[in-house]
Design an enzyme around this catalytic site. Structure first.
Site, PDB file in Angstrom:
ATOM      1  N   ASN A  81     -12.658   2.619  -6.271  1.00  0.00           N
ATOM      2  CA  ASN A  81     -11.042   2.901  -6.136  1.00  0.00           C
ATOM      3  C   ASN A  81     -10.892   3.442  -4.801  1.00  0.00           C
ATOM      4  OD1 ASN A  81     -11.262   2.100  -8.773  1.00  0.00           O
ATOM      5  ND2 ASN A  81     -11.327   4.177  -9.650  1.00  0.00           N
ATOM      6  N   TYR A 121       0.855  -1.099   0.122  1.00  0.00           N
ATOM      7  CA  TYR A 121       0.050  -0.038  -0.049  1.00  0.00           C
ATOM      8  C   TYR A 121       0.773   1.176   0.077  1.00  0.00           C
ATOM      9  CZ  TYR A 121      -4.166  -2.696   0.469  1.00  0.00           C
ATOM     10  OH  TYR A 121      -5.126  -3.661  -0.072  1.00  0.00           O
ATOM     11  N   HIS A 172     -14.344   0.716  -1.162  1.00  0.00           N
ATOM     12  CA  HIS A 172     -13.337   0.123  -0.672  1.00  0.00           C
ATOM     13  C   HIS A 172     -12.403   0.746   0.033  1.00  0.00           C
ATOM     14  CE1 HIS A 172     -14.481  -2.932  -4.135  1.00  0.00           C
ATOM     15  NE2 HIS A 172     -15.321  -3.026  -3.157  1.00  0.00           N
ATOM     16  N   ASP A 214      -8.069   5.394  -4.906  1.00  0.00           N
ATOM     17  CA  ASP A 214      -7.437   6.661  -5.052  1.00  0.00           C
ATOM     18  C   ASP A 214      -8.262   7.836  -4.879  1.00  0.00           C
ATOM     19  OD1 ASP A 214      -8.855   7.479  -7.650  1.00  0.00           O
ATOM     20  OD2 ASP A 214      -7.876   5.996  -8.502  1.00  0.00           O
ATOM     21  N   ARG A 221       1.496   1.935  -3.612  1.00  0.00           N
ATOM     22  CA  ARG A 221       0.296   2.257  -4.253  1.00  0.00           C
ATOM     23  C   ARG A 221       0.174   3.949  -3.856  1.00  0.00           C
ATOM     24  NH1 ARG A 221       1.090  -1.914  -5.356  1.00  0.00           N
ATOM     25  NH2 ARG A 221       1.930  -0.792  -6.987  1.00  0.00           N
TER      26      ARG A 221
HETATM   27  P1  OAD Z   1     -10.405  -4.463 -12.564  1.00  0.00           P
HETATM   28  O1  OAD Z   1      -9.079  -4.610 -12.744  1.00  0.00           O
HETATM   29  O2  OAD Z   1     -11.060  -5.925 -12.080  1.00  0.00           O
HETATM   30  O3  OAD Z   1     -11.293  -4.060 -13.761  1.00  0.00           O
HETATM   31  C1  OAD Z   1     -10.729  -3.059 -14.604  1.00  0.00           C
HETATM   32  C2  OAD Z   1     -11.698  -2.841 -15.837  1.00  0.00           C
HETATM   33  O4  OAD Z   1     -11.244  -1.512 -16.454  1.00  0.00           O
HETATM   34  C3  OAD Z   1     -11.835  -3.737 -16.634  1.00  0.00           C
HETATM   35  O5  OAD Z   1     -12.999  -4.543 -17.211  1.00  0.00           O
HETATM   36  C4  OAD Z   1     -10.926  -3.072 -18.059  1.00  0.00           C
HETATM   37  O6  OAD Z   1     -11.335  -3.582 -19.247  1.00  0.00           O
HETATM   38  C5  OAD Z   1     -11.381  -1.773 -17.672  1.00  0.00           C
HETATM   39  N1  OAD Z   1     -10.323  -0.728 -18.385  1.00  0.00           N
HETATM   40  C6  OAD Z   1      -8.964  -0.851 -18.633  1.00  0.00           C
HETATM   41  N2  OAD Z   1      -8.535   0.262 -19.129  1.00  0.00           N
HETATM   42  C7  OAD Z   1      -9.622   1.173 -19.302  1.00  0.00           C
HETATM   43  C8  OAD Z   1      -9.719   2.451 -19.692  1.00  0.00           C
HETATM   44  N3  OAD Z   1      -8.664   3.113 -20.308  1.00  0.00           N
HETATM   45  N4  OAD Z   1     -11.237   2.979 -19.721  1.00  0.00           N
HETATM   46  C9  OAD Z   1     -12.268   2.288 -19.249  1.00  0.00           C
HETATM   47  N5  OAD Z   1     -11.935   1.121 -18.710  1.00  0.00           N
HETATM   48  C10 OAD Z   1     -10.831   0.500 -18.807  1.00  0.00           C
HETATM   49  O7  OAD Z   1     -10.870  -3.345 -11.511  1.00  0.00           O
HETATM   50  P2  OAD Z   1     -12.163  -3.009 -10.626  1.00  0.00           P
HETATM   51  O8  OAD Z   1     -13.310  -3.855 -11.376  1.00  0.00           O
HETATM   52  O9  OAD Z   1     -12.102  -1.794 -10.087  1.00  0.00           O
HETATM   53  O10 OAD Z   1     -10.940  -3.991  -4.492  1.00  0.00           O
HETATM   54  O11 OAD Z   1     -11.790  -3.883  -9.535  1.00  0.00           O
HETATM   55  C11 OAD Z   1     -12.836  -4.276  -8.388  1.00  0.00           C
HETATM   56  C12 OAD Z   1     -12.068  -4.223  -6.953  1.00  0.00           C
HETATM   57  O12 OAD Z   1     -11.192  -5.577  -7.252  1.00  0.00           O
HETATM   58  C13 OAD Z   1     -11.105  -3.175  -6.639  1.00  0.00           C
HETATM   59  O13 OAD Z   1     -11.902  -2.116  -6.096  1.00  0.00           O
HETATM   60  C14 OAD Z   1     -10.172  -3.811  -5.692  1.00  0.00           C
HETATM   61  C15 OAD Z   1     -10.082  -5.203  -6.341  1.00  0.00           C
HETATM   62  O14 OAD Z   1      -9.996  -6.156  -5.673  1.00  0.00           O
HETATM   63  C16 OAD Z   1     -10.364  -4.020  -3.269  1.00  0.00           C
HETATM   64  O15 OAD Z   1      -8.933  -3.774  -3.274  1.00  0.00           O
HETATM   65  C17 OAD Z   1     -11.091  -4.243  -2.061  1.00  0.00           C
END
Ligand code: OAD
Length: 228
Positions: A87, A53, A104, A89, A56
Site C-alpha cells: 500500500n 494521485y 510500491h 497509504d 488519492r
Molecule cells: P487488490 O485490489 O488486487 O486486492 C485487494 C484484496 O483485498 C482482494 O483480494 C479483496 O478480496 C481483499 N479485500 C477487500 N476488502 C477486504 C477487507 N475488508 N479485509 C480484507 N481483505 C479485503 O489489491 P492489492 O493486492 O493490494 O500496485 O494490489 C496489489 C497492487 O496492485 C497494488 O499495490 C497496486 C496495484 O496495482 C501499484 O500501484 C504499483
C-alpha cells in the site's frame, strides 16, 4: 524473539474507506492502469497522472487506520514484527507500527524525475505541474508504476526468509514480485492468509486461510497469537 513478517495489500485499508484496486467497484474499474500508473502515461498525460494521485492523496487525509492496523501494533508486545506493505497509504505508520517496508512507494512522498534519490515529503495533498526538485526537474509521485522495477523487493525477500510466522492480509496476490514473497517462507513455518475472497491456494504448505474481513480477522488472529 519470534519473528512475524506481515504482507499487506489494499484490503487491509478497505474498512478505512480506501478503495482496493481489483474488487468490483475497485479503482481499476474506473481507470485503465496504463492511463494513470505507467511511465507511458506520465510521458503522454502528466496532468491526468498528477490528478489521479492528488485525489488519492487528498482522500488519505480524510481516512483513519482501522482495527486491523491497530491490532498489528499490539503484536509488537510479544513479537519481532516486520510489515511489508504494497500500500502507498500511511495507515500502518499512523496506527503506530514500527517496522514498515513500502514495496510500491508512498503517496505522501514525491521525487525528482532526474535523480531518483531526491525524495521529498509532501506536506499537503496537491502536487502540481511546475513543482520542481532542487535540480530543477518536475516532481513525480513516489510510487512504483507498472513496468518499473520494485527497488525494495530484495530487502523484502531477505526479510521474508527470516520469518517464523508469515501473515498475508487483504491482497489479491495478483501483482508480482510482491505476490511471490510467500514462496520464500520455509515449508514448516505457519502461514496465514486473511481475505474474505481468498482463493483456494494448495501449493503452499502450512497455510491457514481465514476468509474474513481484516477488521474482524486480524484482531482475532492477533489475540490468538498473543495467547489472549
Ligand atoms: P487488490 O485490489 O488486487 O486486492 C485487494 C484484496 O483485498 C482482494 O483480494 C479483496 O478480496 C481483499 N479485500 C477487500 N476488502 C477486504 C477487507 N475488508 N479485509 C480484507 N481483505 C479485503 O489489491 P492489492 O493486492 O493490494 O500496485 O494490489 C496489489 C497492487 O496492485 C497494488 O499495490 C497496486 C496495484 O496495482 C501499484 O500501484 C504499483
Amino acid at each position: 524473539m519470534t519473528k512475524i513478517v506481515i504482507l499487506t495489500g489494499a484490503g487491509i485499508s478497505a474498512e478505512s474507506g480506501v478503495k482496493t484496486f481489483r474488487d468490483s467497484n475497485g479503482l481499476w474499474e474506473k481507470y485503465r492502469i496504463e492511463e494513470v500508473a505507467s511511465p507511458v502515461a506520465w510521458a503522454q498525460n502528466p496532468d491526468m497522472v498528477l490528478e489521479f494521485y492528488n485525489q488519492r492523496r487528498k482522500q488519505l487525509y480524510e481516512v483513519e487506520p482501522n482495527p486491523a492496523h491497530y491490532a498489528l501494533v499490539k503484536l509488537e508486545e510479544k513479537f519481532d514484527v516486520q510489515i511489508i506493505t504494497q500500500n502507498v497509504d500511511d495507515l500502518h505508520e499512523r496506527a503506530g507500527s514500527k517496522n514498515i517496508l513500502h514495496l510500491h512507494g508512498e503517496l505522501k512522498k514525491v521525487r525528482s524525475t532526474v535523480d531518483e534519490n531526491l525524495v521529498y515529503e509532501l506536506d499537503h495533498w496537491e502536487l502540481k505541474k511546475g513543482d520542481k526538485c532542487e535540480k530543477g526537474s518536475q516532481l513525480r509521485p513516489h510510487v512504483v508504476w507498472f513496468g518499473e522495477p520494485v527497488p525494495n523487493i530484495t530487502k523484502a525477500m531477505q526479510i521474508s526468509q527470516t520469518a517464523d510466522i508469515f501473515i498475508v492480509i487483504g491482497t489479491s496476490l495478483n501483482v508480482y514480485p510482491a505476490a511471490g514473497l510467500i514462496n520464500y517462507i520455509a515449508a514448516n513455518k505457519p502461514k496465514y492468509l486473511i481475505d474474505p475472497n481468498a482463493a483456494n491456494i494448495q501449493m503452499i504448505s502450512n497455510l491457514n486461510i481465514i476468509r474474513k474481513k481484516a477488521g474482524e480477522g486480524v484482531p482475532e488472529l492477533v489475540d490468538e497469537l498473543l495467547g489472549k
